[in-house]
Design a protein around this motif. Structure first.
Motif, mmCIF file in Angstrom:
data_model
loop_
_atom_site.group_PDB
_atom_site.id
_atom_site.type_symbol
_atom_site.label_atom_id
_atom_site.label_comp_id
_atom_site.label_asym_id
_atom_site.label_seq_id
_atom_site.Cartn_x
_atom_site.Cartn_y
_atom_site.Cartn_z
ATOM 1 N N TYR A 316 0.837 -1.201 0.000
ATOM 2 C CA TYR A 316 0.000 0.000 0.000
ATOM 3 C C TYR A 316 0.872 1.251 0.000
ATOM 4 C CZ TYR A 316 -3.882 3.072 1.467
ATOM 5 O OH TYR A 316 -4.830 4.057 1.547
ATOM 6 N N VAL A 317 1.930 1.259 0.792
ATOM 7 C CA VAL A 317 2.835 2.402 0.845
ATOM 8 C C VAL A 317 3.600 2.536 -0.469
ATOM 9 C CG1 VAL A 317 4.878 3.370 1.985
ATOM 10 C CG2 VAL A 317 3.072 2.304 3.359
ATOM 11 N N SER A 318 4.032 1.401 -1.032
ATOM 12 C CA SER A 318 4.859 1.432 -2.240
ATOM 13 C C SER A 318 4.115 1.985 -3.457
ATOM 14 C CB SER A 318 5.384 0.029 -2.556
ATOM 15 O OG SER A 318 4.330 -0.829 -2.958
ATOM 16 N N ILE A 319 2.779 1.892 -3.470
ATOM 17 C CA ILE A 319 2.022 2.422 -4.613
ATOM 18 C C ILE A 319 1.513 3.834 -4.355
ATOM 19 C CG2 ILE A 319 1.321 0.109 -5.359
ATOM 20 C CD1 ILE A 319 -1.453 0.679 -4.168
ATOM 21 N N GLY A 320 1.887 4.425 -3.218
ATOM 22 C CA GLY A 320 1.509 5.806 -2.941
ATOM 23 C C GLY A 320 0.368 5.974 -1.976
ATOM 24 N N GLU A 321 0.100 4.944 -1.161
ATOM 25 C CA GLU A 321 -0.969 4.988 -0.148
ATOM 26 C C GLU A 321 -2.322 5.341 -0.784
ATOM 27 O OE1 GLU A 321 0.361 6.655 3.767
ATOM 28 O OE2 GLU A 321 2.137 7.202 2.601
ATOM 29 N N GLU A 322 -3.131 6.129 -0.087
ATOM 30 C CA GLU A 322 -4.492 6.386 -0.555
ATOM 31 C C GLU A 322 -4.517 7.055 -1.926
ATOM 32 O OE1 GLU A 322 -7.490 9.645 0.878
ATOM 33 O OE2 GLU A 322 -7.817 7.877 2.126
ATOM 34 N N GLU A 323 -3.718 8.072 -2.106
ATOM 35 C CA GLU A 323 -3.703 8.790 -3.386
ATOM 36 C C GLU A 323 -3.298 7.869 -4.525
ATOM 37 O OE1 GLU A 323 -1.556 12.701 -5.468
ATOM 38 O OE2 GLU A 323 -1.288 12.288 -3.324
ATOM 39 N N GLY A 324 -2.259 7.071 -4.290
ATOM 40 C CA GLY A 324 -1.789 6.158 -5.330
ATOM 41 C C GLY A 324 -2.791 5.061 -5.627
ATOM 42 N N TYR A 325 -3.431 4.550 -4.577
ATOM 43 C CA TYR A 325 -4.404 3.478 -4.778
ATOM 44 C C TYR A 325 -5.618 3.970 -5.553
ATOM 45 C CZ TYR A 325 -7.691 -0.305 -3.895
ATOM 46 O OH TYR A 325 -8.599 -1.316 -4.054
ATOM 47 N N LEU A 326 -6.128 5.128 -5.177
ATOM 48 C CA LEU A 326 -7.291 5.676 -5.881
ATOM 49 C C LEU A 326 -6.962 5.986 -7.342
ATOM 50 C CD1 LEU A 326 -8.738 8.080 -3.146
ATOM 51 C CD2 LEU A 326 -9.605 5.838 -3.823
ATOM 52 N N LYS A 327 -5.746 6.436 -7.590
ATOM 53 C CA LYS A 327 -5.313 6.704 -8.962
ATOM 54 C C LYS A 327 -5.279 5.420 -9.780
ATOM 55 C CE LYS A 327 -1.589 8.852 -11.632
ATOM 56 N NZ LYS A 327 -0.276 9.535 -11.570
ATOM 57 N N ARG A 328 -4.759 4.342 -9.157
ATOM 58 C CA ARG A 328 -4.720 3.040 -9.839
ATOM 59 C C ARG A 328 -6.139 2.557 -10.162
ATOM 60 N NH1 ARG A 328 -0.302 -0.773 -8.892
ATOM 61 N NH2 ARG A 328 -1.827 -2.343 -8.236
ATOM 62 N N ARG A 329 -7.042 2.759 -9.211
ATOM 63 C CA ARG A 329 -8.434 2.325 -9.425
ATOM 64 C C ARG A 329 -9.049 3.070 -10.611
ATOM 65 N NH1 ARG A 329 -10.250 -2.240 -8.185
ATOM 66 N NH2 ARG A 329 -8.081 -2.865 -8.170
ATOM 67 N N GLN A 330 -8.790 4.388 -10.691
ATOM 68 C CA GLN A 330 -9.320 5.175 -11.802
ATOM 69 C C GLN A 330 -8.733 4.712 -13.129
ATOM 70 O OE1 GLN A 330 -11.808 7.335 -11.624
ATOM 71 N NE2 GLN A 330 -11.940 7.010 -9.406
ATOM 72 N N GLU A 331 -7.463 4.351 -13.125
ATOM 73 C CA GLU A 331 -6.826 3.845 -14.339
ATOM 74 C C GLU A 331 -7.449 2.522 -14.765
ATOM 75 O OE1 GLU A 331 -2.751 3.677 -13.260
ATOM 76 O OE2 GLU A 331 -2.396 5.837 -13.515
#
Length: 347
Positions: A316-331
């Motif tokens: 979770y930390v390696s992908i950017g935590e909340e901001e990174g996870y939500l960005k991945r979901r949008q992608e």
């Protein structure tokens, strides 16, 4: 806690770049190699403190608002004290389940809140068969299992010093607030460790895999688990503190409602952090943290500050935590729409 507060840059169990030989998996201790740099203690503990204070404020407000209704119903009750206790606990459970998840279902059918829904891959969408199983087990839980469990809990609570349902709450508001915060902390620690234990190879396939059948989780599936996991990892952390310390029935019920609505939210697939409700503190605002646990199954076992403390949020930390996870979901959502559009065009 004093050490962590005085040393904001302290990183427990998560040094930056330290090589490990543990493979990243849905195991008891998932790790990346190299380890990511975890967020500072000051930020993590501030979020944990906010969550405790939020529950205390909401809990006291709900108790004050519902006390007249509770007193009116109890005054007219002619059956046993045990049965009224059962009624209060079961009503809190079922009303919160139906109201929260029913509201989200209506919003989804009407297309509301779609901007706050975390996109799913096609493979993460629950099947019709899975939904049928969920409805059947939820009906059995609310109509059969929960009343039986509440009737049994009554004796435990009375032995621990719980007052009769007809008695007033003797604690001050400050004591009630501290009780709710203590129950919150008890739940955090008990759920984290019990949930993490169910992710060991010995227990995962036998007990916990059913819950992870919902890769793209929904709020109604928050309690979708076998009887062993339900009793040990779900019910005990939720009601354990209030039950074993003999808290007033209404305090027990309100704390349970707070805990249940929080777990429904984090399983809902919706992120409400940027809504007016989230900004006012009416939502838990950490759905992305547990959503990652379901879609990726790589750590994030419970409250964020405990995953931080024990080093189980590497991915979770390696992908950017909340901001990174939500960005991945949008992608993922964008890619899925493009593929579906391409298929329609070919047809």
């Amino acid at each position: 806690l004093t050490l962590l507060t005085l040393c904001p840059s302290f990183r427990f169990c998560a040094p930056s770049g330290r090589p490990t030989f543990s493979e990243m998996s849905s195991s008891f201790t998932p790790r990346t190699n190299p380890r990511p740099l975890y967020p500072p203690a000051s930020r993590v503990l501030a979020k944990a403190l906010y969550a405790h204070l939020r529950d205390a404020a909401l809990g006291c407000g709900l108790i004050a608002g519902l006390w007249p209704i509770y007193s009116y119903l109890r005054a007219g009750w002619t059956r046993s004290d045990r049965e009224f206790y059962c009624l209060v606990m079961c009503a809190g459970h079922t009303v919160s389940y139906c109201l929260f998840n029913g509201t989200l279902l209506i919003c989804e059918k009407l297309g509301w809140l779609k901007d706050h829904k975390m996109p799913r891959k096609k493979a993460e969408e629950p099947t019709k068969e899975l939904y049928k199983q969920l409805v059947t087990e939820a009906a059995i839980s609310h109509l059969v299992t929960s009343p039986i469990v509440a009737l049994l809990f009554y004796d435990v609570a009375r032995y621990a010093g719980m007052p009769l349902t007809s008695e007033p709450i003797s604690q001050s508001w400050g004591a009630v607030a501290l009780t709710i915060m203590a129950a919150h902390s008890f739940n955090d620690w008990a759920f984290y460790w019990l949930h993490r234990i169910f992710h060991t190879k010995q227990l995962y396939a036998r007990f916990h895999k059913q819950h992870h059948a919902f890769r793209g989780s929904v709020g109604a599936a928050a309690e979708f688990a076998g009887p062993v996991e339900q009793a040990v990892a779900n019910q005990f952390p939720t009601v354990g503190f209030c039950l074993l310390t003999g808290q007033h029935p209404l305090v027990q019920c309100i704390w349970m409602v707070l805990r249940l609505t929080q777990t429904y939210e984090v399983h809902s697939g919706y992120h409400f952090g940027d809504t007016w409700a989230g900004k006012l503190g009416l939502t838990a605002n950490h759905a992305s943290f547990h959503d990652h646990h379901h879609t990726e199954n790589l750590g994030n076992f419970g409250a964020e500050h405990l995953d931080w403390l024990f080093g189980t949020m590497d991915h979770y930390v390696s992908i950017g935590e909340e901001e990174g996870y939500l960005k991945r979901r949008q992608e993922f959502g964008k890619e899925r729409k493009e593929r579906e559009a391409s298929v329609e065009k070919e047809e």
